[in-house]
Enzyme design. Structure first.
Site, PDB file in Angstrom:
ATOM      1  N   LYS A  99      21.731  -2.810  34.927  1.00  0.00           N
ATOM      2  CA  LYS A  99      22.128  -1.545  34.268  1.00  0.00           C
ATOM      3  C   LYS A  99      23.565  -1.166  34.650  1.00  0.00           C
ATOM      4  CE  LYS A  99      22.197   2.636  32.581  1.00  0.00           C
ATOM      5  NZ  LYS A  99      22.456   2.890  31.177  1.00  0.00           N
ATOM      6  N   THR A 121      19.614   5.918  36.469  1.00  0.00           N
ATOM      7  CA  THR A 121      20.613   4.940  36.925  1.00  0.00           C
ATOM      8  C   THR A 121      20.979   5.315  38.355  1.00  0.00           C
ATOM      9  OG1 THR A 121      21.439   4.916  34.657  1.00  0.00           O
ATOM     10  CG2 THR A 121      22.804   3.854  36.341  1.00  0.00           C
ATOM     11  N   LYS A 171      29.671   8.479  38.130  1.00  0.00           N
ATOM     12  CA  LYS A 171      28.649   8.054  39.109  1.00  0.00           C
ATOM     13  C   LYS A 171      28.324   6.566  38.930  1.00  0.00           C
ATOM     14  CE  LYS A 171      24.558   8.601  37.723  1.00  0.00           C
ATOM     15  NZ  LYS A 171      23.439   7.897  37.124  1.00  0.00           N
TER      16      LYS A 171
HETATM   17  P1  NAP Z   1      21.096  15.357  32.853  1.00  0.00           P
HETATM   18  O1  NAP Z   1      20.969  15.877  31.467  1.00  0.00           O
HETATM   19  O2  NAP Z   1      22.239  15.802  33.692  1.00  0.00           O
HETATM   20  O3  NAP Z   1      19.714  15.652  33.623  1.00  0.00           O
HETATM   21  C1  NAP Z   1      19.600  15.411  34.996  1.00  0.00           C
HETATM   22  C2  NAP Z   1      18.214  15.758  35.489  1.00  0.00           C
HETATM   23  O4  NAP Z   1      18.202  15.628  36.927  1.00  0.00           O
HETATM   24  C3  NAP Z   1      17.791  17.194  35.187  1.00  0.00           C
HETATM   25  O5  NAP Z   1      16.396  17.217  35.012  1.00  0.00           O
HETATM   26  C4  NAP Z   1      18.198  17.918  36.474  1.00  0.00           C
HETATM   27  O6  NAP Z   1      17.489  19.103  36.695  1.00  0.00           O
HETATM   28  C5  NAP Z   1      17.794  16.873  37.486  1.00  0.00           C
HETATM   29  N1  NAP Z   1      18.439  17.079  38.787  1.00  0.00           N
HETATM   30  C6  NAP Z   1      19.757  16.934  39.101  1.00  0.00           C
HETATM   31  N2  NAP Z   1      19.962  17.182  40.415  1.00  0.00           N
HETATM   32  C7  NAP Z   1      18.745  17.494  40.939  1.00  0.00           C
HETATM   33  C8  NAP Z   1      18.295  17.831  42.232  1.00  0.00           C
HETATM   34  N3  NAP Z   1      19.130  17.888  43.281  1.00  0.00           N
HETATM   35  N4  NAP Z   1      16.973  18.102  42.398  1.00  0.00           N
HETATM   36  C9  NAP Z   1      16.117  18.038  41.353  1.00  0.00           C
HETATM   37  N5  NAP Z   1      16.469  17.721  40.099  1.00  0.00           N
HETATM   38  C10 NAP Z   1      17.781  17.439  39.895  1.00  0.00           C
HETATM   39  O7  NAP Z   1      21.162  13.756  32.850  1.00  0.00           O
HETATM   40  P2  NAP Z   1      20.620  12.718  31.751  1.00  0.00           P
HETATM   41  O8  NAP Z   1      21.711  12.459  30.764  1.00  0.00           O
HETATM   42  O9  NAP Z   1      19.248  13.129  31.304  1.00  0.00           O
HETATM   43  O10 NAP Z   1      20.539  11.396  32.667  1.00  0.00           O
HETATM   44  C11 NAP Z   1      19.456  11.173  33.566  1.00  0.00           C
HETATM   45  C12 NAP Z   1      19.615   9.767  34.152  1.00  0.00           C
HETATM   46  O11 NAP Z   1      19.612   8.808  33.082  1.00  0.00           O
HETATM   47  C13 NAP Z   1      20.938   9.552  34.911  1.00  0.00           C
HETATM   48  O12 NAP Z   1      20.707   8.682  35.994  1.00  0.00           O
HETATM   49  C14 NAP Z   1      21.824   8.884  33.859  1.00  0.00           C
HETATM   50  O13 NAP Z   1      22.846   8.115  34.454  1.00  0.00           O
HETATM   51  C15 NAP Z   1      20.812   8.032  33.119  1.00  0.00           C
HETATM   52  N6  NAP Z   1      21.140   7.706  31.726  1.00  0.00           N
HETATM   53  C16 NAP Z   1      21.712   8.628  30.910  1.00  0.00           C
HETATM   54  C17 NAP Z   1      22.005   8.275  29.590  1.00  0.00           C
HETATM   55  C18 NAP Z   1      22.655   9.257  28.646  1.00  0.00           C
HETATM   56  O14 NAP Z   1      23.235   8.800  27.635  1.00  0.00           O
HETATM   57  N7  NAP Z   1      22.591  10.552  28.893  1.00  0.00           N
HETATM   58  C19 NAP Z   1      21.707   6.998  29.117  1.00  0.00           C
HETATM   59  C20 NAP Z   1      21.064   6.089  29.975  1.00  0.00           C
HETATM   60  C21 NAP Z   1      20.788   6.450  31.287  1.00  0.00           C
HETATM   61  P3  NAP Z   1      18.049  20.517  36.113  1.00  0.00           P
HETATM   62  O15 NAP Z   1      17.602  20.569  34.679  1.00  0.00           O
HETATM   63  O16 NAP Z   1      17.427  21.525  36.985  1.00  0.00           O
HETATM   64  O17 NAP Z   1      19.561  20.466  36.237  1.00  0.00           O
END
Ligand code: NAP
Length: 290
Positions: A168, A92, A237
């Site tokens: 989204k 997102t 965010k």
């Molecule tokens: P998350 O668990 O916080 O994972 C974030 C990912 O981004 C991790 O792989 C992290 O790496 C990486 N990352 C963050 N900053 C970085 C940087 N500066 N350089 C390289 N890698 C970086 O988040 P998530 O829940 O999987 O969500 C991922 C996306 O999907 C987001 O945009 C979120 O809004 C969207 N989303 C989430 C959900 C939900 O329910 N969780 C549902 C729909 C959409 P590290 O492991 O090294 O920290």
């Protein structure tokens, strides 16, 4: 297909498992390497750099936010990517960045498909994501087998990638409003000695069915905000991105402004890594009961 997958957080990791189960070859890269190693047992090929993830037919990315995307998908990485490759970005991100990425990819002969998803990690684990895809139809056709492995339905909503991001953001704005309403309702009920659990049975069995009210409402009823499936920090965010997108077209979103403050309240109290449902705690605190 032979693909790369970049970003193995809560969402990315379970999506990769489903891609592997469907028989795809998946090269995985994550900033924190331990999360990539954890997928090796499931059959993923761990690679040492994002560039190595670009070896196959397509690359999927599921990074946290705009800053993470910009850090990983820099000019050097895109310049070395094989022409014709499809990059499917499922995170997102802002409407503005989606537009920029689409242009940068096109200039280099790469395809950019925006495919943000609806559904939390448990939904992703069950391969039941709702996928909102936008981009060139031929590029989406090529990656449809990947979508089929991780989602229950792909909605193709247009040729301009950023349109998927607007959709989204609008959906997550509604989600935030629903969770805020649940939190405020719980605070109201608590003040009068009515159990949130009883309330949820009534409203989810009647006019408010579905995973949002039952799921987030259940967490608020239990005061259970950890472990986070969707972090409050990421919810903030998304509300900010909705406000930014609205600002660009001179569209007031007064409710979104309230949601931003509630989520900021959570972050300011050290709860940014808690689940989005922590809006229930924010509402209870405002009522002097947290
Ligand atoms: P998350 O668990 O916080 O994972 C974030 C990912 O981004 C991790 O792989 C992290 O790496 C990486 N990352 C963050 N900053 C970085 C940087 N500066 N350089 C390289 N890698 C970086 O988040 P998530 O829940 O999987 O969500 C991922 C996306 O999907 C987001 O945009 C979120 O809004 C969207 N989303 C989430 C959900 C939900 O329910 N969780 C549902 C729909 C959409 P590290 O492991 O090294 O920290």
């Amino acid at each position: 297909m032979d693909i790369g997958f970049i970003g193995l957080g809560e969402m990315g990791a379970v999506m990769v498992v489903n891609l592997l189960k469907a028989g795809h070859t998946v090269r995985v890269w994550n900033r924190t390497p331990a999360k990539a190693q954890a997928l090796a047992d499931a059959g993923a090929r761990v690679v040492a750099s994002p560039a190595e993830a670009f070896g196959g037919d397509a690359v999927m990315s599921m990074l946290a936010d705009d800053a993470a995307l910009r850090e990983v998908f820099d000019a050097a990485l895109l310049a070395q990517a094989p022409r014709g490759l499809v990059h499917v970005n499922m995170a997102t991100i802002s409407v503005a960045l989606a537009e920029t990425l689409a242009r940068e990819h096109a200039e280099l002969g790469l395809h950019y498909v925006a495919a943000p998803v609806l559904g939390r990690p448990d939904v992703a684990a069950a391969a039941k994501l709702t996928i909102i895809a936008a981009g060139a139809a031929e590029a989406i056709d090529r990656v449809q087998p990947l979508f089929d492995a991780i989602g229950q339905k792909t909605w193709r909503i247009g040729a301009l990638p950023q349109q998927a991001n607007v959709m989204k953001l609008a959906a997550n704005f509604m989600l935030a409003a629903a969770v805020e309403a649940l939190g405020e309702a719980a605070a109201l009920l608590g003040g009068h000695g009515v159990a949130m659990r009883d309330f949820l049975d009534v409203v989810t069995g009647g006019p408010f069915p579905g995973p949002v009210y039952a799921g987030y409402g259940g967490m608020i009823a239990e005061g259970r905000y950890e472990p986070a499936q969707f972090k409050a920090r990421l919810g903030l965010k998304d509300v900010r991105l909705a406000l930014e997108a609205a600002d660009a077209v001179a569209t007031p979103l007064p409710v979104a402004s309230v949601l931003r403050d509630s989520l900021l309240d959570a972050v300011a109290h050290g709860d940014g890594e808690c689940d989005f449902a922590v809006l229930g705690k924010v509402a209870a605190r405002r009522a002097g009961r947290a």
